[in-house]
Scaffold this active site. Structure first.
Site, PDB file in Angstrom:
ATOM      1  N   ASP A   1       0.790  -1.233   0.000  1.00 19.13           N
ATOM      2  CA  ASP A   1       0.000   0.000   0.000  1.00 19.13           C
ATOM      3  C   ASP A   1       0.823   1.285   0.000  1.00 19.13           C
ATOM      4  O   ASP A   1       0.526   2.205  -0.759  1.00 19.13           O
ATOM      5  CB  ASP A   1      -0.970  -0.004   1.182  1.00 19.13           C
ATOM      6  CG  ASP A   1      -2.013   1.105   1.077  1.00 19.13           C
ATOM      7  OD1 ASP A   1      -2.389   1.451  -0.047  1.00 19.13           O
ATOM      8  OD2 ASP A   1      -2.450   1.610   2.118  1.00 19.13           O
TER       9      ASP A   1
ATOM     10  N   CYS B   1     -25.399  -4.769 -12.174  1.00 20.58           N
ATOM     11  CA  CYS B   1     -25.526  -4.326 -10.774  1.00 20.58           C
ATOM     12  C   CYS B   1     -24.837  -2.982 -10.565  1.00 20.58           C
ATOM     13  O   CYS B   1     -23.737  -2.752 -11.049  1.00 20.58           O
ATOM     14  CB  CYS B   1     -24.912  -5.374  -9.848  1.00 20.58           C
ATOM     15  SG  CYS B   1     -24.956  -4.911  -8.095  1.00 20.58           S
TER      16      CYS B   1
ATOM     17  N   CYS C   1     -23.297  -0.696  -5.386  1.00 19.60           N
ATOM     18  CA  CYS C   1     -22.213   0.055  -4.748  1.00 19.60           C
ATOM     19  C   CYS C   1     -22.277   1.533  -5.109  1.00 19.60           C
ATOM     20  O   CYS C   1     -22.030   2.404  -4.266  1.00 19.60           O
ATOM     21  CB  CYS C   1     -20.857  -0.534  -5.125  1.00 19.60           C
ATOM     22  SG  CYS C   1     -20.498  -0.561  -6.897  1.00 19.60           S
TER      23      CYS C   1
ATOM     24  N   CYS D   1     -15.225  11.287  -1.703  1.00 19.67           N
ATOM     25  CA  CYS D   1     -15.246  10.006  -0.999  1.00 19.67           C
ATOM     26  C   CYS D   1     -15.067  10.218   0.503  1.00 19.67           C
ATOM     27  O   CYS D   1     -14.149  10.923   0.942  1.00 19.67           O
ATOM     28  CB  CYS D   1     -14.140   9.106  -1.547  1.00 19.67           C
ATOM     29  SG  CYS D   1     -13.979   7.535  -0.679  1.00 19.67           S
TER      30      CYS D   1
ATOM     31  N   CYS E   1     -20.099   1.140   0.190  1.00 22.41           N
ATOM     32  CA  CYS E   1     -20.049   0.541  -1.150  1.00 22.41           C
ATOM     33  C   CYS E   1     -19.539  -0.896  -1.097  1.00 22.41           C
ATOM     34  O   CYS E   1     -19.934  -1.737  -1.915  1.00 22.41           O
ATOM     35  CB  CYS E   1     -19.195   1.385  -2.098  1.00 22.41           C
ATOM     36  SG  CYS E   1     -17.453   1.540  -1.652  1.00 22.41           S
TER      37      CYS E   1
END
Length: 393
Positions: free
Chosen positions: A134, A191, A194, A214, A244
């Site tokens: 990360d 779909c 989210c 966000c 989400c």
């Protein structure tokens, strides 16, 4: 050891270390990384995350980060919750903290295990290795899709048919030539749960995230005052947002895992906003020691708590917000003003403003005082988490 046998050995060892998925790809497997990243940056979706621009070249091609890399071993660790995270946002006087942050910092957990696994690879193959979790300029999600662990859903998070979308990702770069896995295709279909679940409309289009809207970015990465038009959508989410992820249908294959892997702390699942607003720096550090939350810092965190207090609709929290008007941090004082404007009747807020605005030294806080008070009577149904977006969840 033959490459096929070495890969099998690594897979078995990875399972023993707590990883739920291991797959291999090549560094050149995602040739469109550069153009995709450039378009995202050009749109300004990175917000104040300047490092996304300064490291763009290295993110676009793993070989720029390490020219000698021949194989990339992608690993996934499931951190699925043992209860519905959306329940937390219905407890308006309690703090909703993202699932991943309710335990030991995943950077520490995964990096140590990645290093151990990389050591196995280096000793068995005799090749060089590097590990990334990360913090390095590595595009883990596209690489994980290229390796076949999952695909990036419409919310841009990696989704696995076997594990849902509660996955921490890590990477081992190596000079070894390992057998590669087939990439995973997109299984989102029509779909859009989210996208519809996002409280702040952070997705301008499927597969595109505007970080500036966000809640995870606003409550963790963003250092200044939270834009006023986004505050009500935050609700009581004081660190991150799971909406989400939580509504994804593929989570039916996920299983609870955070207890044993990340030393989950039950006490972080339902903390009273009143207690959190009163934390000083020492108390904040003590409460969140060892968790990702500590890295955000006390002032930014209490800012988030005051936004949640303003959204609570709870008059009993007025005094808690009033106490923060004398906080040393202008960031905290400004959000205390906004919270009081939400909770107090207009005339009571006007009296308080008249008494305090001229004594305020910070321009941003004065601007909060001078904004038109909203008043408790105008907290809408949608602000309370019962509006159309909440019903779609």
């Amino acid at each position: 050891m033959r490459p096929e046998r070495l890969k099998q050995h690594l897979t078995e060892r990875a399972r023993a270390l707590g990883f739920d998925a291991l797959a291999v790809t090549r560094p050149e497997a995602v040739p469109d990384l550069g153009p995709r990243l450039a378009a995202w940056l050009e749109a300004g979706h990175q917000g104040t995350m300047g490092w996304m621009e300064t490291t763009a070249e290295r993110r676009a091609d793993p070989r720029t980060l390490w020219p000698e890399v021949r194989s990339i071993v992608m690993l996934g660790m499931n951190y699925g919750p043992d209860e519905d995270p959306l329940e937390a946002i219905r407890r308006r006087t309690k703090a909703a903290i993202s699932v991943y942050a309710q335990g030991r910092d995943y950077h520490d957990v995964i990096k140590g295990r990645l290093k151990e696994l990389a050591g196995v690879l280096a000793s068995q193959a005799g090749d060089d290795v590097k590990v990334f979790v990360d913090t390095a300029p590595v595009m883990e999600k596209p690489l994980a899709q290229a390796a076949g662990i999952g695909w990036q859903g419409k919310h841009t998070v990696l989704v696995s048919r076997a594990l849902g979308n509660w996955l921490f990702l890590g990477a081992i770069f190596t000079t070894a030539e390992l057998p590669v896995d087939a990439p995973e295709g997109d299984h989102c279909g029509s779909c859009r749960r989210c996208l519809d679940a996002c409280p702040t409309n952070a997705f301008p289009a499927p597969y595109v995230l505007d970080s500036r809207r966000c809640i995870s970015y606003l409550t963790i990465e963003h250092a200044g005052p939270i834009p006023e038009d986004l505050r009500t959508g935050i609700g009581n989410r004081v660190y991150g947002c799971d909406d989400c992820l939580a509504v994804c249908p593929w989570n039916k294959f996920a299983h609870a895992a955070r207890e044993q892997k990340l030393a989950a702390r039950r006490d972080l699942a339902s903390l009273p906003l009143a207690d959190l607003a009163r934390l000083d720096d020492a108390a904040f550090r003590a409460l969140f020691a060892g968790t990702p939350i500590k890295r955000t810092g006390r002032d930014r965190f209490v800012r988030n708590v005051l936004v949640a207090i303003g959204n609570s609709g709870e008059p009993a929290l007025v005094e808690v917000a009033r106490e923060r008007l004398d906080d040393a941090s202008p960031l905290v004082r400004g959000m205390a003003v906004w919270a009081l404007a939400r909770l107090l009747p207009p005339e009571a807020f006007e009296t308080l403003r008249t008494a305090r605005v001229d004594a305020e030294s910070d321009a941003h806080v004065r601007a909060e005082w001078r904004s038109r008070p909203i008043g408790a009577g105008t907290i809408r149904e949608a602000d309370q988490g019962r509006g159309p977006a909440a019903r779609r969840v």
